[in-house]
Design an enzyme around this catalytic site. Structure first.
Site, PDB file in Angstrom:
ATOM      1  N   ASP A   1      36.783  -7.454   2.740  1.00 50.64           N
ATOM      2  CA  ASP A   1      35.822  -8.540   2.918  1.00 50.64           C
ATOM      3  C   ASP A   1      35.254  -8.907   1.556  1.00 50.64           C
ATOM      4  O   ASP A   1      35.718  -8.427   0.516  1.00 50.64           O
ATOM      5  CB  ASP A   1      34.742  -8.164   3.945  1.00 50.64           C
ATOM      6  CG  ASP A   1      33.760  -7.106   3.462  1.00 50.64           C
ATOM      7  OD1 ASP A   1      33.884  -6.618   2.309  1.00 50.64           O
ATOM      8  OD2 ASP A   1      32.850  -6.759   4.240  1.00 50.64           O
ATOM      9  N   HIS A   2      34.242  -9.759   1.551  1.00 49.02           N
ATOM     10  CA  HIS A   2      33.633 -10.239   0.313  1.00 49.02           C
ATOM     11  C   HIS A   2      33.036  -9.111  -0.527  1.00 49.02           C
ATOM     12  O   HIS A   2      32.942  -9.237  -1.744  1.00 49.02           O
ATOM     13  CB  HIS A   2      32.549 -11.276   0.632  1.00 49.02           C
ATOM     14  CG  HIS A   2      31.461 -10.734   1.518  1.00 49.02           C
ATOM     15  ND1 HIS A   2      31.627 -10.599   2.889  1.00 49.02           N
ATOM     16  CD2 HIS A   2      30.228 -10.267   1.241  1.00 49.02           C
ATOM     17  CE1 HIS A   2      30.531 -10.087   3.405  1.00 49.02           C
ATOM     18  NE2 HIS A   2      29.664  -9.872   2.432  1.00 49.02           N
TER      19      HIS A   2
ATOM     20  N   CYS B   1      35.501  -2.629   2.355  1.00 51.11           N
ATOM     21  CA  CYS B   1      34.317  -3.472   2.497  1.00 51.11           C
ATOM     22  C   CYS B   1      33.226  -2.827   1.646  1.00 51.11           C
ATOM     23  O   CYS B   1      33.524  -2.000   0.790  1.00 51.11           O
ATOM     24  CB  CYS B   1      33.917  -3.657   3.956  1.00 51.11           C
ATOM     25  SG  CYS B   1      33.439  -2.173   4.859  1.00 51.11           S
TER      26      CYS B   1
ATOM     27  N   THR C   1      30.814  -0.608   2.391  1.00 54.67           N
ATOM     28  CA  THR C   1      30.710   0.839   2.625  1.00 54.67           C
ATOM     29  C   THR C   1      31.991   1.447   3.179  1.00 54.67           C
ATOM     30  O   THR C   1      32.165   2.656   3.157  1.00 54.67           O
ATOM     31  CB  THR C   1      29.596   1.156   3.639  1.00 54.67           C
ATOM     32  OG1 THR C   1      29.943   0.552   4.897  1.00 54.67           O
ATOM     33  CG2 THR C   1      28.242   0.659   3.159  1.00 54.67           C
TER      34      THR C   1
ATOM     35  N   ILE D   1      32.556   1.434   6.305  1.00 54.46           N
ATOM     36  CA  ILE D   1      32.213   1.792   7.682  1.00 54.46           C
ATOM     37  C   ILE D   1      32.635   0.706   8.671  1.00 54.46           C
ATOM     38  O   ILE D   1      33.282   0.986   9.675  1.00 54.46           O
ATOM     39  CB  ILE D   1      30.702   2.099   7.808  1.00 54.46           C
ATOM     40  CG1 ILE D   1      30.339   3.328   6.967  1.00 54.46           C
ATOM     41  CG2 ILE D   1      30.325   2.315   9.273  1.00 54.46           C
ATOM     42  CD1 ILE D   1      28.839   3.521   6.776  1.00 54.46           C
ATOM     43  N   GLY D   2      32.273  -0.530   8.395  1.00 57.78           N
ATOM     44  CA  GLY D   2      32.618  -1.616   9.303  1.00 57.78           C
ATOM     45  C   GLY D   2      34.117  -1.763   9.484  1.00 57.78           C
ATOM     46  O   GLY D   2      34.609  -1.928  10.610  1.00 57.78           O
ATOM     47  N   MET D   3      34.852  -1.689   8.384  1.00 60.57           N
ATOM     48  CA  MET D   3      36.308  -1.786   8.460  1.00 60.57           C
ATOM     49  C   MET D   3      36.886  -0.650   9.306  1.00 60.57           C
ATOM     50  O   MET D   3      37.802  -0.863  10.104  1.00 60.57           O
ATOM     51  CB  MET D   3      36.934  -1.748   7.066  1.00 60.57           C
ATOM     52  CG  MET D   3      36.747  -3.018   6.277  1.00 60.57           C
ATOM     53  SD  MET D   3      37.706  -4.386   6.946  1.00 60.57           S
ATOM     54  CE  MET D   3      37.776  -5.442   5.516  1.00 60.57           C
TER      55      MET D   3
ATOM     56  N   HIS E   1      46.174  16.460   8.329  1.00 58.84           N
ATOM     57  CA  HIS E   1      45.690  16.903   9.634  1.00 58.84           C
ATOM     58  C   HIS E   1      45.619  15.812  10.686  1.00 58.84           C
ATOM     59  O   HIS E   1      45.794  16.085  11.871  1.00 58.84           O
ATOM     60  CB  HIS E   1      44.304  17.529   9.495  1.00 58.84           C
ATOM     61  CG  HIS E   1      44.295  18.738   8.631  1.00 58.84           C
ATOM     62  ND1 HIS E   1      43.199  19.563   8.544  1.00 58.84           N
ATOM     63  CD2 HIS E   1      45.231  19.285   7.806  1.00 58.84           C
ATOM     64  CE1 HIS E   1      43.453  20.553   7.713  1.00 58.84           C
ATOM     65  NE2 HIS E   1      44.688  20.396   7.255  1.00 58.84           N
ATOM     66  N   ASN E   2      45.304  14.574  10.267  1.00 52.02           N
ATOM     67  CA  ASN E   2      45.060  13.489  11.223  1.00 52.02           C
ATOM     68  C   ASN E   2      46.147  12.423  11.232  1.00 52.02           C
ATOM     69  O   ASN E   2      46.084  11.504  12.035  1.00 52.02           O
ATOM     70  CB  ASN E   2      43.708  12.810  10.934  1.00 52.02           C
ATOM     71  CG  ASN E   2      42.587  13.804  10.764  1.00 52.02           C
ATOM     72  OD1 ASN E   2      41.984  13.864   9.697  1.00 52.02           O
ATOM     73  ND2 ASN E   2      42.309  14.581  11.789  1.00 52.02           N
TER      74      ASN E   2
ATOM     75  N   ARG F   1      49.880  22.395  16.078  1.00 53.84           N
ATOM     76  CA  ARG F   1      48.428  22.279  16.191  1.00 53.84           C
ATOM     77  C   ARG F   1      47.979  20.851  15.893  1.00 53.84           C
ATOM     78  O   ARG F   1      47.215  20.249  16.651  1.00 53.84           O
ATOM     79  CB  ARG F   1      47.800  23.279  15.230  1.00 53.84           C
ATOM     80  CG  ARG F   1      46.335  23.128  15.009  1.00 53.84           C
ATOM     81  CD  ARG F   1      45.833  24.205  14.097  1.00 53.84           C
ATOM     82  NE  ARG F   1      46.073  23.837  12.706  1.00 53.84           N
ATOM     83  CZ  ARG F   1      45.445  24.382  11.692  1.00 53.84           C
ATOM     84  NH1 ARG F   1      44.608  25.380  11.885  1.00 53.84           N
ATOM     85  NH2 ARG F   1      45.669  23.993  10.477  1.00 53.84           N
ATOM     86  N   HIS F   2      48.467  20.274  14.790  1.00 51.94           N
ATOM     87  CA  HIS F   2      48.074  18.912  14.417  1.00 51.94           C
ATOM     88  C   HIS F   2      48.739  17.866  15.316  1.00 51.94           C
ATOM     89  O   HIS F   2      48.117  16.882  15.696  1.00 51.94           O
ATOM     90  CB  HIS F   2      48.390  18.644  12.947  1.00 51.94           C
ATOM     91  CG  HIS F   2      47.661  19.553  12.016  1.00 51.94           C
ATOM     92  ND1 HIS F   2      46.291  19.647  11.981  1.00 51.94           N
ATOM     93  CD2 HIS F   2      48.119  20.435  11.092  1.00 51.94           C
ATOM     94  CE1 HIS F   2      45.927  20.542  11.076  1.00 51.94           C
ATOM     95  NE2 HIS F   2      47.021  21.037  10.519  1.00 51.94           N
TER      96      HIS F   2
ATOM     97  N   ARG G   1      46.901  17.399  18.545  1.00 51.18           N
ATOM     98  CA  ARG G   1      45.665  16.620  18.407  1.00 51.18           C
ATOM     99  C   ARG G   1      45.953  15.121  18.320  1.00 51.18           C
ATOM    100  O   ARG G   1      45.223  14.309  18.900  1.00 51.18           O
ATOM    101  CB  ARG G   1      44.892  17.104  17.186  1.00 51.18           C
ATOM    102  CG  ARG G   1      44.379  18.516  17.394  1.00 51.18           C
ATOM    103  CD  ARG G   1      43.814  19.111  16.136  1.00 51.18           C
ATOM    104  NE  ARG G   1      43.414  20.496  16.395  1.00 51.18           N
ATOM    105  CZ  ARG G   1      43.218  21.378  15.444  1.00 51.18           C
ATOM    106  NH1 ARG G   1      43.376  21.048  14.180  1.00 51.18           N
ATOM    107  NH2 ARG G   1      42.846  22.619  15.753  1.00 51.18           N
TER     108      ARG G   1
END
Length: 152
Positions: A8-9, A65, A67, A69-71, A98-99, A133-134, A137
């Protein structure tokens, strides 16, 4: 590797630096914008990046973006996307191992360009640890997506 990227901007300057570095490293990059400081809505940029990754048209995605967070929130609404908000090298490596994160989010107002470029390098260069294990999940995350999909 084919990488979809958007910002974003509040993140376009860092995005531009990352695009340049990725291309110099030989990656194919599809840049979805934005390209200016005019206020825009981050979901409009998280969507095409997330769709490209979820469809397999891109191997990975990067979103930026202010932070991150929004993205991250917006991208994780797209089934098949596992977007991780990362601002340090340890998390960049761990979220891949892991993810099996397939989208990376960062905040331009949180992390400087030097660290951001190192995060991208570590994140791209780290493979998923395929251990049971991974994998178990990740399969549970997919089950959640299926259970709560609005349009199966």
């Amino acid at each position: 590797m084919k990488i979809a990227i958007g910002a974003d901007h509040a993140g376009f300057r860092l995005k531009d630096e990352i695009v340049k570095a990725l291309r110099e490293d030989g990656h194919e990059v599809e840049d979805f914008g934005c390209h200016c400081a005019d206020s825009i809505d981050y979901p409009d940029y998280a969507l095409p990046v997330g769709e490209k990754v979820a469809s397999g048209e891109a191997d990975r995605g990067i979103l930026i973006c202010g932070t991150g967070i929004g993205m991250t929130i917006a991208a994780n609404k797209i089934p098949g996307v596992r977007c991780a908000l990362v601002h340090d090298l340890f998390s960049a490596k761990a979220t891949r191992e892991h993810n099996d994160s397939n989208v990376l989010a960062m905040g331009e107002r949180v992390v400087g360009p030097g660290v951001a470029l190192e995060i991208v390098k570590v994140w791209i260069g780290t493979e998923f640890s395929e251990g049971p294990r991974h994998r178990n999940r990740i399969d549970k995350i997919k089950s959640l997506e299926e259970k709560y999909a609005l349009h199966p």
